[in-house]
Design a protein around this motif. Sequence first.
Motif, PDB file in Angstrom:
ATOM      1  N   ILE A   8       0.865  -1.185   0.000  1.00  0.00           N
ATOM      2  CA  ILE A   8       0.000   0.000   0.000  1.00  0.00           C
ATOM      3  C   ILE A   8       0.900   1.234   0.000  1.00  0.00           C
ATOM      4  O   ILE A   8       2.047   1.155   0.434  1.00  0.00           O
ATOM      5  CB  ILE A   8      -0.909  -0.024   1.261  1.00  0.00           C
ATOM      6  N   ASP A   9       0.425   2.358  -0.523  1.00  0.00           N
ATOM      7  CA  ASP A   9       1.186   3.603  -0.395  1.00  0.00           C
ATOM      8  C   ASP A   9       0.930   4.186   0.987  1.00  0.00           C
ATOM      9  O   ASP A   9      -0.140   3.992   1.567  1.00  0.00           O
ATOM     10  CB  ASP A   9       0.757   4.618  -1.461  1.00  0.00           C
ATOM     11  N   ALA A  10       1.917   4.935   1.488  1.00  0.00           N
ATOM     12  CA  ALA A  10       1.767   5.487   2.830  1.00  0.00           C
ATOM     13  C   ALA A  10       1.172   6.895   2.787  1.00  0.00           C
ATOM     14  O   ALA A  10       1.078   7.563   3.807  1.00  0.00           O
ATOM     15  CB  ALA A  10       3.118   5.516   3.534  1.00  0.00           C
ATOM     16  N   ASP A  11       0.771   7.349   1.602  1.00  0.00           N
ATOM     17  CA  ASP A  11       0.316   8.739   1.477  1.00  0.00           C
ATOM     18  C   ASP A  11      -1.194   8.877   1.670  1.00  0.00           C
ATOM     19  O   ASP A  11      -1.762   9.923   1.381  1.00  0.00           O
ATOM     20  CB  ASP A  11       0.732   9.307   0.126  1.00  0.00           C
ATOM     21  N   LEU A  12      -1.846   7.805   2.112  1.00  0.00           N
ATOM     22  CA  LEU A  12      -3.285   7.788   2.394  1.00  0.00           C
ATOM     23  C   LEU A  12      -4.161   7.833   1.155  1.00  0.00           C
ATOM     24  O   LEU A  12      -5.377   7.937   1.249  1.00  0.00           O
ATOM     25  CB  LEU A  12      -3.687   8.949   3.327  1.00  0.00           C
ATOM     26  N   GLN A  13      -3.544   7.751  -0.042  1.00  0.00           N
ATOM     27  CA  GLN A  13      -4.387   7.741  -1.248  1.00  0.00           C
ATOM     28  C   GLN A  13      -5.104   6.401  -1.381  1.00  0.00           C
ATOM     29  O   GLN A  13      -6.255   6.349  -1.789  1.00  0.00           O
ATOM     30  CB  GLN A  13      -3.548   8.059  -2.486  1.00  0.00           C
ATOM     31  N   ASN A  14      -4.403   5.322  -1.024  1.00  0.00           N
ATOM     32  CA  ASN A  14      -5.088   4.032  -0.918  1.00  0.00           C
ATOM     33  C   ASN A  14      -5.779   3.981   0.431  1.00  0.00           C
ATOM     34  O   ASN A  14      -5.347   4.620   1.377  1.00  0.00           O
ATOM     35  CB  ASN A  14      -4.094   2.861  -0.980  1.00  0.00           C
TER      36      ASN A  14
ATOM     37  N   PRO B   3      -7.948  11.629  -2.785  1.00  0.00           N
ATOM     38  CA  PRO B   3      -6.988  12.672  -3.168  1.00  0.00           C
ATOM     39  C   PRO B   3      -5.926  12.819  -2.092  1.00  0.00           C
ATOM     40  O   PRO B   3      -6.161  12.497  -0.920  1.00  0.00           O
ATOM     41  CB  PRO B   3      -7.838  13.936  -3.287  1.00  0.00           C
ATOM     42  N   ARG B   4      -4.766  13.278  -2.479  1.00  0.00           N
ATOM     43  CA  ARG B   4      -3.702  13.514  -1.515  1.00  0.00           C
ATOM     44  C   ARG B   4      -4.077  14.705  -0.653  1.00  0.00           C
ATOM     45  O   ARG B   4      -4.430  15.756  -1.175  1.00  0.00           O
ATOM     46  CB  ARG B   4      -2.428  13.834  -2.279  1.00  0.00           C
ATOM     47  N   VAL B   5      -4.032  14.554   0.677  1.00  0.00           N
ATOM     48  CA  VAL B   5      -4.361  15.698   1.532  1.00  0.00           C
ATOM     49  C   VAL B   5      -3.113  16.385   2.071  1.00  0.00           C
ATOM     50  O   VAL B   5      -3.094  17.593   2.241  1.00  0.00           O
ATOM     51  CB  VAL B   5      -5.302  15.314   2.700  1.00  0.00           C
TER      52      VAL B   5
END
Length: 317
Positions: free
Chosen positions: A95-101, A202-204
Amino acid sequence: MTTVPKFSLVAPVYNEVDNLDRFVEEAVPVMDKLDGGFEIVLVDDGSTDGSHEKLIALHNKDPRVKIVRLRGNFGQTAAFAAGFDYAKGDIILTIDADLQNDPADIPALVKKLEDEDYDIVAGWRYDRKDKFISRRLPSMIANKIISMTTNVHLHDYGCSLKAFRYDIVKNIKLYGEMHRFIPAIASWMGIRVAEMKVNHRPRVAGVSKYGIGRTVRVMLDLLTVKFLLTYSTRPIQIFGLMGFISGAFGFLLALWLSVQRLFFDIPLSNRPVLLLAVLLILIGVQFISMGRLAEMQSRTYHESQNKPVYVIKDIAE
Ligand code: UDP
Ligand code: MG
């Protein structure tokens, strides 16, 4: 004695300091609900924004959160590779760690993998929240090309949210931008791959690390993957065949020209086709020698890694 967790969630982190708290907050309860224990492997890919300190704090709060810190910024694929080398679970999730997933999708992926006996379940960001021209459009085209070139047909190769069985990720080596090709690379092992729609947000916080340039790198990597998949264990059959066809054509042309010259007194000096004959013969010789070299290379490649040309699923004895 520490027990080995059944699930490993691997996430690459490059300058995501403002996403990490929430990432762990969302991921831990989801992983905790899965039966069998879990670890979250966060791979710090050379962050310089204080992500590392944050990660260590998160690890101190919950030791199931493991941190693998790379010495520099090696890229997302390398970060996944580092995470795979470390991970101990039977089922490895990425998973990506950028919260997009959305970690909330994980139980459904795992359920599909386990209940339907798949080797890989890949996420499909069917409602992707990224810019259209610079991200979604090139990715749509790339996905089409990848799907046509490889024999694994997915809608969204680039989605990081995927579930794998342990032997899949442990059996392959990743370079360049290749994490998206894991299903394709692993397809030679005769695996079963499923796809599942997942949420995308979306990226926050933080910024995307990529632009349009990635599409070019992905396409170049596709060439390598395609080659490895089709020819790596039998290069002479491909190069040799092309060389043989070209050489045979050249030889026939040259024979025809010689017969005309020798027996019918037709001069060769004004026959440009002679050049073609010579060219075809030379290309033929070159292809065949290249095939022989590639044959030797592929032996070095497979034998130096002790990489068998088959994969066993299980044995009954
Ligand atoms: N990432 C990484 N190393 C890099 C670039 C990105 O570990 O060199 C991580 C990043 O922190 C994120 C994931 O890879 O968790 C996906 O990156 P990003 O969100 O920038 O890509 P996008 O979602 O825009 O395709
Ligand atoms: Mg992202």
